[in-house]
Design a protein around this motif. Structure first.
Motif, mmCIF file in Angstrom:
data_model
loop_
_atom_site.group_PDB
_atom_site.id
_atom_site.type_symbol
_atom_site.label_atom_id
_atom_site.label_comp_id
_atom_site.label_asym_id
_atom_site.label_seq_id
_atom_site.Cartn_x
_atom_site.Cartn_y
_atom_site.Cartn_z
ATOM 1 N N THR A 39 -10.516 1.074 7.315
ATOM 2 C CA THR A 39 -9.300 1.419 8.053
ATOM 3 C C THR A 39 -9.578 2.531 9.070
ATOM 4 O O THR A 39 -8.988 2.560 10.158
ATOM 5 C CB THR A 39 -8.177 1.828 7.073
ATOM 6 O OG1 THR A 39 -7.901 0.700 6.225
ATOM 7 C CG2 THR A 39 -6.903 2.214 7.797
ATOM 8 N N SER A 57 -2.549 1.442 6.476
ATOM 9 C CA SER A 57 -3.193 0.300 5.838
ATOM 10 C C SER A 57 -2.171 -0.784 5.496
ATOM 11 O O SER A 57 -1.152 -0.495 4.882
ATOM 12 C CB SER A 57 -3.883 0.792 4.573
ATOM 13 O OG SER A 57 -4.540 -0.271 3.978
ATOM 14 N N ASP A 82 -5.109 -6.846 5.812
ATOM 15 C CA ASP A 82 -5.792 -6.348 4.620
ATOM 16 C C ASP A 82 -5.416 -7.286 3.478
ATOM 17 O O ASP A 82 -4.251 -7.358 3.088
ATOM 18 C CB ASP A 82 -5.339 -4.915 4.327
ATOM 19 C CG ASP A 82 -6.072 -4.295 3.148
ATOM 20 O OD1 ASP A 82 -6.599 -5.052 2.305
ATOM 21 O OD2 ASP A 82 -6.120 -3.059 3.066
ATOM 22 N N GLU A 111 -9.643 -6.689 6.780
ATOM 23 C CA GLU A 111 -10.289 -6.054 5.633
ATOM 24 C C GLU A 111 -10.267 -7.031 4.459
ATOM 25 O O GLU A 111 -9.307 -7.748 4.274
ATOM 26 C CB GLU A 111 -9.554 -4.760 5.254
ATOM 27 C CG GLU A 111 -9.566 -3.742 6.384
ATOM 28 C CD GLU A 111 -9.044 -2.373 5.985
ATOM 29 O OE1 GLU A 111 -9.286 -1.920 4.858
ATOM 30 O OE2 GLU A 111 -8.390 -1.747 6.841
HETATM 31 MG MG LIG Z 1 -8.388 0.015 4.357
#
Ligand SMILES: [Mg+2]
Ligand SMILES: Nc1ncnc2c1ncn2[C@@H]1O[C@H](COP(=O)(O)OP(=O)(O)OP(=O)(O)O)[C@@H](O)[C@H]1O
Length: 144
Positions: A39, A57, A82, A111
């Motif tokens: 991040t 995030s 994410d 991510e």
């Molecule tokens: Mg992260």
């Protein structure tokens, strides 16, 4: 390419530099443990794209989209995904991920990409992996 950073701000700075090399349609896959710095890299990237909004995030929202304002390039959106808490790829499809993945006006950064390999197959991607180094704030970053 392999590099080492020794602080969060150094990882952010690397994200800033990296943004100069990115084009619309690019998909960056960020892998590495919790707290590895994924991040942090996105924060730098966003700053250098001129995004004023604070990057948080998307652990619970799964996908955050940011408008790139007044950009001279064709990039209009930064999308930060994410999948850490994702149970099924369908959840991302339901919130419209396909409107962004690989689209020429969008840079996508993901991510935990290994959880959505199905959605990513046939897409051109760049992998960036993060590893903790020997010192507490050392991170090894490998781009392939
Ligand atoms: Mg992260
Ligand atoms: N060299 C470094 N680069 C990036 N972060 C670092 C570094 N050294 C220490 N840190 C710390 O590690 C943490 C990295 O957090 P970050 O949210 O970027 O990780 P992440 O890989 O996105 O984790 P998660 O998988 O939980 O989303 C921060 O607390 C940051 O201060």
């Amino acid at each position: 390419m392999l590099l080492t950073t020794n602080s969060q701000s150094e990882t952010e700075r690397f994200g800033k530099k990296l943004s100069a090399k990115l084009r619309g349609g690019d998909i960056l896959l960020l892998s590495g443990d919790l707290g590895a710095g994924k991040t942090s890299l996105v924060k730098g990237l966003a700053k250098s794209l001129g995004i004023k909004h604070e990057i948080t995030s998307p652990t619970f929202t799964l996908m955050n989209t940011y408008k790139v304002q007044g950009s001279k390039s064709k990039v209009k959106n930064l999308v930060h995904i994410d999948t850490y808490r994702l149970k099924d790829e369908k959840e991302l499809l339901e919130i419209g991920v396909e409107d962004y993945l690989g689209k020429p006006d969008t840079i996508c950064v993901i991510e935990w990409p290994e959880k959505i390999s199905g959605l990513l197959k046939n897409k051109k991607t760049t992998s960036i992996s993060f590893e903790h180094g020997n010192k507490p704030e050392e991170r090894k970053i490998l781009i392939s």
